[in-house]
Design an enzyme around this catalytic site. Sequence first.
Site, mmCIF file in Angstrom:
data_model
loop_
_atom_site.group_PDB
_atom_site.id
_atom_site.type_symbol
_atom_site.label_atom_id
_atom_site.label_comp_id
_atom_site.label_asym_id
_atom_site.label_seq_id
_atom_site.Cartn_x
_atom_site.Cartn_y
_atom_site.Cartn_z
ATOM 1 N N THR A 60 0.870 -1.182 0.000
ATOM 2 C CA THR A 60 0.000 0.000 0.000
ATOM 3 C C THR A 60 0.905 1.229 0.000
ATOM 4 O OG1 THR A 60 -0.088 -0.150 2.414
ATOM 5 C CG2 THR A 60 -1.952 -1.081 1.208
ATOM 6 N N LYS B 238 -1.909 -1.282 13.935
ATOM 7 C CA LYS B 238 -0.717 -1.287 13.077
ATOM 8 C C LYS B 238 -0.151 0.123 12.887
ATOM 9 C CE LYS B 238 2.279 -2.213 10.042
ATOM 10 N NZ LYS B 238 3.374 -3.149 10.097
ATOM 11 N N ASN C 210 3.451 1.883 14.408
ATOM 12 C CA ASN C 210 4.504 2.520 13.599
ATOM 13 C C ASN C 210 4.612 4.012 13.910
ATOM 14 O OD1 ASN C 210 5.371 0.185 12.469
ATOM 15 N ND2 ASN C 210 4.666 0.608 10.382
ATOM 16 N N PHE D 229 14.833 2.019 20.190
ATOM 17 C CA PHE D 229 14.314 3.056 19.289
ATOM 18 C C PHE D 229 14.590 4.465 19.800
ATOM 19 C CE2 PHE D 229 12.123 1.795 15.381
ATOM 20 C CZ PHE D 229 12.467 0.458 15.422
ATOM 21 N N CYS E 157 8.027 1.792 5.308
ATOM 22 C CA CYS E 157 6.904 1.697 6.260
ATOM 23 C C CYS E 157 6.708 2.964 7.082
ATOM 24 C CB CYS E 157 7.106 0.503 7.178
ATOM 25 S SG CYS E 157 7.270 -1.034 6.256
HETATM 26 C C1 UGA Z 1 8.985 -1.073 10.817
HETATM 27 C C2 UGA Z 1 8.507 -1.539 12.202
HETATM 28 O O1 UGA Z 1 9.605 -1.517 13.113
HETATM 29 C C3 UGA Z 1 7.904 -2.936 12.130
HETATM 30 O O2 UGA Z 1 7.390 -3.320 13.396
HETATM 31 C C4 UGA Z 1 6.779 -2.933 11.098
HETATM 32 O O3 UGA Z 1 6.167 -4.216 10.957
HETATM 33 C C5 UGA Z 1 7.328 -2.493 9.756
HETATM 34 O O4 UGA Z 1 7.900 -1.174 9.887
HETATM 35 C C6 UGA Z 1 6.192 -2.476 8.766
HETATM 36 O O5 UGA Z 1 5.280 -1.641 8.932
HETATM 37 O O6 UGA Z 1 6.140 -3.327 7.892
HETATM 38 P P1 UGA Z 1 11.166 -1.581 9.356
HETATM 39 O O7 UGA Z 1 10.625 -0.590 8.374
HETATM 40 O O8 UGA Z 1 11.691 -2.888 8.880
HETATM 41 O O9 UGA Z 1 10.037 -1.953 10.439
HETATM 42 O O10 UGA Z 1 12.364 -0.840 10.098
HETATM 43 P P2 UGA Z 1 12.700 -0.381 11.584
HETATM 44 O O11 UGA Z 1 13.585 -1.362 12.223
HETATM 45 O O12 UGA Z 1 11.475 0.035 12.297
HETATM 46 O O13 UGA Z 1 13.561 0.926 11.270
HETATM 47 C C7 UGA Z 1 12.977 2.028 10.601
HETATM 48 C C8 UGA Z 1 13.948 3.177 10.443
HETATM 49 O O14 UGA Z 1 14.175 3.783 11.703
HETATM 50 C C9 UGA Z 1 15.332 2.790 9.911
HETATM 51 O O15 UGA Z 1 15.720 3.736 8.934
HETATM 52 C C10 UGA Z 1 16.235 2.866 11.126
HETATM 53 O O16 UGA Z 1 17.554 3.181 10.807
HETATM 54 C C11 UGA Z 1 15.563 3.988 11.903
HETATM 55 N N1 UGA Z 1 15.829 3.957 13.371
HETATM 56 C C12 UGA Z 1 15.424 2.897 14.112
HETATM 57 C C13 UGA Z 1 16.462 5.042 13.977
HETATM 58 O O17 UGA Z 1 16.808 6.033 13.304
HETATM 59 N N2 UGA Z 1 16.666 5.014 15.321
HETATM 60 C C14 UGA Z 1 16.281 3.965 16.091
HETATM 61 O O18 UGA Z 1 16.507 4.014 17.323
HETATM 62 C C15 UGA Z 1 15.655 2.878 15.477
#
Ligand code: UGA
Length: 437
Positions: free
Chosen positions: A85, A208, A212, A253, A264
């Site tokens: 989506t 959901k 996020n 996080f 996402c």
């Molecule tokens: C995210 C959610 O964490 C999942 O639970 C969810 O299922 C998924 O989206 C989805 O909607 O499908 P994802 O996109 O794989 O998962 O990535 P994350 O691990 O959440 O990281 C997202 C971004 O945040 C990355 O660019 C990461 O570098 C950044 N981030 C993460 C930070 O800048 N600081 C943090 O402390 C953690």
Amino acid sequence: MRISVFGCGYLGAVHAACMASLGHDVVGVDVIEDHVALLGRGQAPFFEPGLPEMLQEALATGRLEFTTDASRAAGCDVHFVCVGTPQKRGENAADLTYVRTALTTLLPMLRAGDVVVGKSTVPVGTGEDLRERIVEVQPDAELIWNPEFLREGFAVQDTLHPDRFVYGVSDTGAGRRAAGVLDEVYAAALADGTPKIECDLATAQLVKVAANSFLATKISFINAMAELCEATGADVTMLADAIGHDARIGRTFLNAGVGFGGGCLPKDIRAFMARAGELGVDQALSFLREVDSINMRRRVRMVDLAREVCGGSIVGRRVAVLGAAFKPDSDDIRDPPALSVAAQMQLQGAHVTVTDPQALDNARKKWPELAYETEVLAAVAEAEAVLLLTEWPEYVALDPTVVKQAVAVPRIIDGRNCLDPRAWRAAGWTYRALGRP
Ligand code: UGA
């Protein structure tokens, strides 16, 4: 059980493989022929640790197939909708074309007792519309909303051992029966004690996007603190450690840096704001606009910091960028902070070379104007500044003394606050980071 999975991207391909590994008979349906062909050979069209092995094992049992022929889904008891989506072009709202098309394809196949399971991330209200279409055609079929929380890089583990299951179920006999069918699909994880929350359709869809949005807010909160730290000489990593000890806050996080990207978080908070506007409650989510702005400001700040360390101008300077993917353990370059900073520096006159262990092929296609190198030492050769923008373990483990021999001027900007400043400074580097003195 006999299961179909519509949409074999990150979510669907992993879901199909995991369901087959649990002993179900699974047919994965997708419209992209190349992806279907790769998956059918046990190869993932994207980098996801553990997925190829799982695909190969499941394919060998004969319980898993991938096809572009949707009619192969006929006769399945449970149909998972896992299509994308994406954000609509020029708008904040989500594009539901793929979800609607998948349902249109599925409708004529539905038999009495079949269960359709929505897993795609959708604006609240979509599930109710889909359910209406389903019962109009097949009154004895049912829809459950069962959002997915998998993280890229941990997708297999998150699918087999999720933190929780959420079932959005209609308050009818058919709804309760359908929940029982889904319990059979997830029997193994439920037997392991995975918590299950059974709620109405609207709550399940909201869970959901709320999750996020919370994660995005947490990241932007700490990045806002980083701005304060920059103005005061404080250290955001120590601040995060200190507040993170409070169990009510938690340390996860709270990593400040160049911010969140991917397919996402950015699009989900925007689609959520758009939906709130349609529902007349846009004020409730106006804070997400700020979350988005804080996040985007970090990218601008990173370019400014590069200019600062290069003595006021990046025009004609050689800059190396470590990392292209939106996060480590992924080759996903959807809305990647690293590449958007790299492209911006290039536009402003720098000569930028990017390296990444997995995402270079994808990056080359989308940003052909940037230079790419597979090896770190080749990427940093003669660089006047090195920016670490995706915290791959191999970059975190780099030896500053070795890297120093390759660069022209030893200046490092740690865009993920993942290096040890003392070690880099001791090796003769100028070390700078976001939110740290
Ligand atoms: C995210 C959610 O964490 C999942 O639970 C969810 O299922 C998924 O989206 C989805 O909607 O499908 P994802 O996109 O794989 O998962 O990535 P994350 O691990 O959440 O990281 C997202 C971004 O945040 C990355 O660019 C990461 O570098 C950044 N981030 C993460 C930070 O800048 N600081 C943090 O402390 C953690």
